[in-house]
Write a protein that holds these residues in place. Sequence first.
Motif, PDB file in Angstrom:
ATOM      1  N   GLY A 135      71.448  19.953  49.770  1.00 15.03           N
ATOM      2  CA  GLY A 135      70.968  20.629  48.564  1.00 15.03           C
ATOM      3  C   GLY A 135      70.020  19.762  47.757  1.00 15.03           C
ATOM      4  O   GLY A 135      69.435  18.811  48.261  1.00 15.03           O
ATOM      5  N   VAL A 136      69.895  20.104  46.477  1.00 13.77           N
ATOM      6  CA  VAL A 136      69.005  19.369  45.581  1.00 13.77           C
ATOM      7  C   VAL A 136      69.625  18.006  45.279  1.00 13.77           C
ATOM      8  O   VAL A 136      70.717  17.930  44.725  1.00 13.77           O
ATOM      9  CB  VAL A 136      68.774  20.158  44.275  1.00 13.77           C
ATOM     10  CG1 VAL A 136      67.975  19.320  43.282  1.00 13.77           C
ATOM     11  CG2 VAL A 136      68.054  21.464  44.575  1.00 13.77           C
ATOM     12  N   VAL A 137      68.951  16.959  45.692  1.00 13.31           N
ATOM     13  CA  VAL A 137      69.451  15.606  45.441  1.00 13.31           C
ATOM     14  C   VAL A 137      68.444  14.878  44.547  1.00 13.31           C
ATOM     15  O   VAL A 137      67.398  15.411  44.189  1.00 13.31           O
ATOM     16  CB  VAL A 137      69.666  14.832  46.763  1.00 13.31           C
ATOM     17  CG1 VAL A 137      70.780  15.470  47.580  1.00 13.31           C
ATOM     18  CG2 VAL A 137      68.379  14.766  47.571  1.00 13.31           C
ATOM     19  N   GLU A 138      68.818  13.635  44.197  1.00 12.21           N
ATOM     20  CA  GLU A 138      67.984  12.800  43.341  1.00 12.21           C
ATOM     21  C   GLU A 138      66.525  12.786  43.804  1.00 12.21           C
ATOM     22  O   GLU A 138      65.594  12.945  43.024  1.00 12.21           O
ATOM     23  CB  GLU A 138      68.560  11.399  43.441  1.00 12.21           C
ATOM     24  CG  GLU A 138      68.143  10.449  42.395  1.00 12.21           C
ATOM     25  CD  GLU A 138      68.910   9.146  42.607  1.00 12.21           C
ATOM     26  OE1 GLU A 138      70.127   9.141  42.379  1.00 12.21           O
ATOM     27  OE2 GLU A 138      68.285   8.161  43.023  1.00 12.21           O
ATOM     28  N   GLN A 139      66.350  12.599  45.109  1.00 14.53           N
ATOM     29  CA  GLN A 139      65.019  12.524  45.700  1.00 14.53           C
ATOM     30  C   GLN A 139      64.229  13.821  45.466  1.00 14.53           C
ATOM     31  O   GLN A 139      63.038  13.787  45.181  1.00 14.53           O
ATOM     32  CB  GLN A 139      65.190  12.269  47.207  1.00 14.53           C
ATOM     33  CG  GLN A 139      63.902  12.116  47.967  1.00 14.53           C
ATOM     34  CD  GLN A 139      63.424  10.677  47.889  1.00 14.53           C
ATOM     35  OE1 GLN A 139      63.524  10.025  46.876  1.00 14.53           O
ATOM     36  NE2 GLN A 139      62.885  10.183  48.990  1.00 14.53           N
ATOM     37  N   THR A 140      64.920  14.952  45.573  1.00 16.42           N
ATOM     38  CA  THR A 140      64.269  16.247  45.349  1.00 16.42           C
ATOM     39  C   THR A 140      63.760  16.339  43.928  1.00 16.42           C
ATOM     40  O   THR A 140      62.653  16.814  43.677  1.00 16.42           O
ATOM     41  CB  THR A 140      65.274  17.392  45.589  1.00 16.42           C
ATOM     42  OG1 THR A 140      66.074  17.092  46.726  1.00 16.42           O
ATOM     43  CG2 THR A 140      64.557  18.701  45.795  1.00 16.42           C
ATOM     44  N   ARG A 141      64.582  15.879  42.993  1.00 18.13           N
ATOM     45  CA  ARG A 141      64.178  15.927  41.585  1.00 18.13           C
ATOM     46  C   ARG A 141      62.968  15.028  41.354  1.00 18.13           C
ATOM     47  O   ARG A 141      62.067  15.361  40.593  1.00 18.13           O
ATOM     48  CB  ARG A 141      65.355  15.532  40.681  1.00 18.13           C
ATOM     49  CG  ARG A 141      66.378  16.648  40.547  1.00 18.13           C
ATOM     50  CD  ARG A 141      67.364  16.378  39.421  1.00 18.13           C
ATOM     51  NE  ARG A 141      68.286  15.302  39.774  1.00 18.13           N
ATOM     52  CZ  ARG A 141      69.438  15.510  40.423  1.00 18.13           C
ATOM     53  NH1 ARG A 141      69.791  16.735  40.760  1.00 18.13           N
ATOM     54  NH2 ARG A 141      70.217  14.507  40.721  1.00 18.13           N
ATOM     55  N   ARG A 142      62.954  13.883  42.019  1.00 21.52           N
ATOM     56  CA  ARG A 142      61.816  12.983  41.924  1.00 21.52           C
ATOM     57  C   ARG A 142      60.539  13.660  42.420  1.00 21.52           C
ATOM     58  O   ARG A 142      59.495  13.594  41.791  1.00 21.52           O
ATOM     59  CB  ARG A 142      62.083  11.760  42.803  1.00 21.52           C
ATOM     60  CG  ARG A 142      62.011  10.469  42.062  1.00 21.52           C
ATOM     61  CD  ARG A 142      62.431   9.343  42.961  1.00 21.52           C
ATOM     62  NE  ARG A 142      63.837   9.056  42.791  1.00 21.52           N
ATOM     63  CZ  ARG A 142      64.515   8.184  43.536  1.00 21.52           C
ATOM     64  NH1 ARG A 142      63.916   7.569  44.531  1.00 21.52           N
ATOM     65  NH2 ARG A 142      65.773   7.950  43.305  1.00 21.52           N
ATOM     66  N   HIS A 143      60.644  14.311  43.585  1.00 24.42           N
ATOM     67  CA  HIS A 143      59.470  14.995  44.136  1.00 24.42           C
ATOM     68  C   HIS A 143      58.975  16.082  43.189  1.00 24.42           C
ATOM     69  O   HIS A 143      57.783  16.233  42.964  1.00 24.42           O
ATOM     70  CB  HIS A 143      59.804  15.630  45.492  1.00 24.42           C
ATOM     71  CG  HIS A 143      60.122  14.643  46.561  1.00 24.42           C
ATOM     72  ND1 HIS A 143      59.436  13.475  46.711  1.00 24.42           N
ATOM     73  CD2 HIS A 143      61.054  14.659  47.543  1.00 24.42           C
ATOM     74  CE1 HIS A 143      59.935  12.800  47.742  1.00 24.42           C
ATOM     75  NE2 HIS A 143      60.922  13.493  48.259  1.00 24.42           N
ATOM     76  N   ALA A 144      59.926  16.838  42.626  1.00 29.05           N
ATOM     77  CA  ALA A 144      59.537  17.910  41.712  1.00 29.05           C
ATOM     78  C   ALA A 144      58.863  17.330  40.471  1.00 29.05           C
ATOM     79  O   ALA A 144      57.867  17.867  39.976  1.00 29.05           O
ATOM     80  CB  ALA A 144      60.770  18.720  41.307  1.00 29.05           C
ATOM     81  N   ALA A 145      59.400  16.194  39.987  1.00 28.25           N
ATOM     82  CA  ALA A 145      58.832  15.575  38.788  1.00 28.25           C
ATOM     83  C   ALA A 145      57.401  15.105  39.056  1.00 28.25           C
ATOM     84  O   ALA A 145      56.513  15.262  38.211  1.00 28.25           O
ATOM     85  CB  ALA A 145      59.707  14.409  38.341  1.00 28.25           C
ATOM     86  N   ILE A 146      57.170  14.530  40.235  1.00 26.95           N
ATOM     87  CA  ILE A 146      55.815  14.053  40.546  1.00 26.95           C
ATOM     88  C   ILE A 146      54.856  15.238  40.689  1.00 26.95           C
ATOM     89  O   ILE A 146      53.741  15.205  40.184  1.00 26.95           O
ATOM     90  CB  ILE A 146      55.814  13.171  41.805  1.00 26.95           C
ATOM     91  CG1 ILE A 146      56.625  11.900  41.538  1.00 26.95           C
ATOM     92  CG2 ILE A 146      54.391  12.795  42.199  1.00 26.95           C
ATOM     93  CD1 ILE A 146      56.908  11.071  42.755  1.00 26.95           C
TER      94      ILE A 146
END
Lengths: 451, 312
Positions: A135-146
């Motif tokens: 699912g949505v993990v830390e890395q996913t949130r990072r990608h979305a933020a960038i």
Amino acid sequence: MTSTTEPVEPLSVWQLSETTLLRFATAGSVDDGKSTLVGRLLHDSKSVLTDQLEAVERASASRGQDAPDLALLTDGLRAEREQGITIDVAYRYFATPRRRFILADTPGHVQYTRNMVTGASTAELTVILVDARNGVVEQTRRHAAIAALLRVPHVVLAVNKMDLVDYQESVFAAIAEEFTAYATELGVPEVTAIPISALEGDNVVEASAVMDWYGGPTVLEHLETVPVSHDLAHCHARLPVQYVIRPQTAEHPDYRGYAGQIAAGTFRVGDEVTVLPSGRTSKVSAIDVLGEPVDAAWTPQSVTLLLEDDIDVSRGDLIVPSEDAPATSQDVEATVCHVADAPLTVGHRVLLKHGTRTVKAIVKDIPARLTLDDLSLHPHPGQLVANDIGRVKVRTAEPLPADSYADSRRTGSFILIDPSDGTTLTAGMVGESFAAPEPVKDAADDDGWDF
Amino acid sequence: MTTTAEAAREGTAGPYALSHLDALESEAVHIFREVAGEFERPVILFSGGKDSILMLHLALKAFAPAAVPFSLLHVDTGHNFPEVLEYRDRTVEKHGLRLHVASVQDYIDRGVLRERPDGTRNPLQTLPLTEKIQAEKFDAVFGGGRRDEEKARAKERVFSLRDEFSQWDPRRQRPELWNLYNGRHAPGEHVRVFPLSNWTELDVWQYIAREGIELPQIYYAHEREVFARSGMWLTAGEWGGPKDGETTEKRRVRYRTVGDMSCTGAVDSDADSIEKVIAEIAVTRLTERGATRADDKMSEAAMEDRKREGYF
């Protein structure tokens, strides 16, 4: 090699020339199947040619692997093949009858932030991969933020490895909902979530036979049909002057043209324009698109503008409509991503390249560093190191006509350069970072920096 | 502008959407003008092959109606196709350009370079090229390399910094952000610039067709004396082929790339017009280098190794 020798539908010359171009980037961490997805897109769109596949088969066999390792298609350098890692952004090309694609293939390793920033800076779309099991993990949130920071207009969430969760709709729906809520909060304008199995080929190029509950496009269909150019032709018109064309020949004794690539908007013959930073005004008397006169031209065309009055214009100047000029200032506040190995510190003397203009500048303050993992802010970190994203105040030696990055990715962006050795230090985006007014809830309250 | 959005959604060109060829052309012109604005002594590598011909065409458009503010540099292997040399000289004459030549034969005659046992002169080009760059103090060198050609080239920047030995270090490349190219370099260093980075072989041919650009005739199908070596058709000639056991025959062929005669192969083809060439490339299952370049097959990293040493 039967799979690759079957004939491809021949395309008409018209089809081949009239298609549009989409630049997109992929983001994903090491094990979420990014290479497989890229390999699947290239392979299933018949963009891998026989000799390339044979080379991969030869190399795989010589390593004792049973099946061809499609990652070898994309890992081009000796060190990458030896270590089995991807070092740097690579650009790949493929085409369908509807569109041509430039894919910025960014590695998911330690240096991911600067690599993803590099890839996303020219992308109109980013594909963010998620492992359906995690699912949505830390890395996913990072990608979305960038993606949000770089204002990539379209984001695709590819929920991969659906084969490993029995192709359950509920698993996909939960991930899609969580991600879309998060991305929307950051100001990502559009999220398209697609359940896929890159390994099995579900919903990448071919629609999945097992996920009949999904009615949306495959990844490739979406790439083929997503709108490009986003009405940029209707934004504030901006022409950074690259070069002054003065033939001084018998045929063209008085020709004086200001050449450049239109960064945003549309210019028309007769427009009243202002040249920045001098502030002198004139009218567009003619526009040449590579030698041919036209009435109007728009981004991203490379053009030559001719003005009615013989005013002083040179490389580095910005030509804008007189009624729609950006403010010029020697103090620039921006969100930056530091891309060099050596840190950026307060007091650092740098060069700042904005459009076609390079000016001396000094880093006056680093008010905050952003932790992409949880979007928390650390006030006054003192320095930014490689891959850090932070807020920076820069004082320039000359006034800079900068737009907000939110208004124009071209005239709102800059790079900082080390004057001693020419290293590219930092990628900068003028103005507020995220589109949403208050996306950060917790840490932002501490110091009032509105990221 | 609903119409624009709808047209774009259909994937076709709306009133404000550029076709992919226009977008690539505009980007290449931007790169040429950046170099003209930022460097002292740029030069265009010109072999008489289609990519360098395309580069020159774009440069002519970028500065029209003024002259191209660059000179040309040809690395002459001594094993050139005569039609290509003739084309080169005619083009230089026509546009009033200055041509520099770095000659591999000179280096062999002076004993600085030695002929390789396999007869190919491609790897021998690096030294004459890099010494010429140093001698003439060129600070920007345009190459026609495309990222679609080869996987080491897929990693290449548009502005690629080379040290004083002309070496490329893939681990120390500058990130390229937006279209803000960084051309800063120390004295003795130079920047290789690749305005065709984002073009594919098919883009190049479509653009040549659209612009009506003349190419050397060897790109179109014609009868030629060839012999088979390492699975390729090589042109018989004074450069050293055929050898014992190799026999020539007349075949209808064309070239997809132009380089040293000893390692550039022809392909069987009936494509004697640009439309037929485009139709042929659109359905081919072989890359242009895979089909016609012997030197790239020497090892998995042949191109990367040569690029590191300063090859283009």
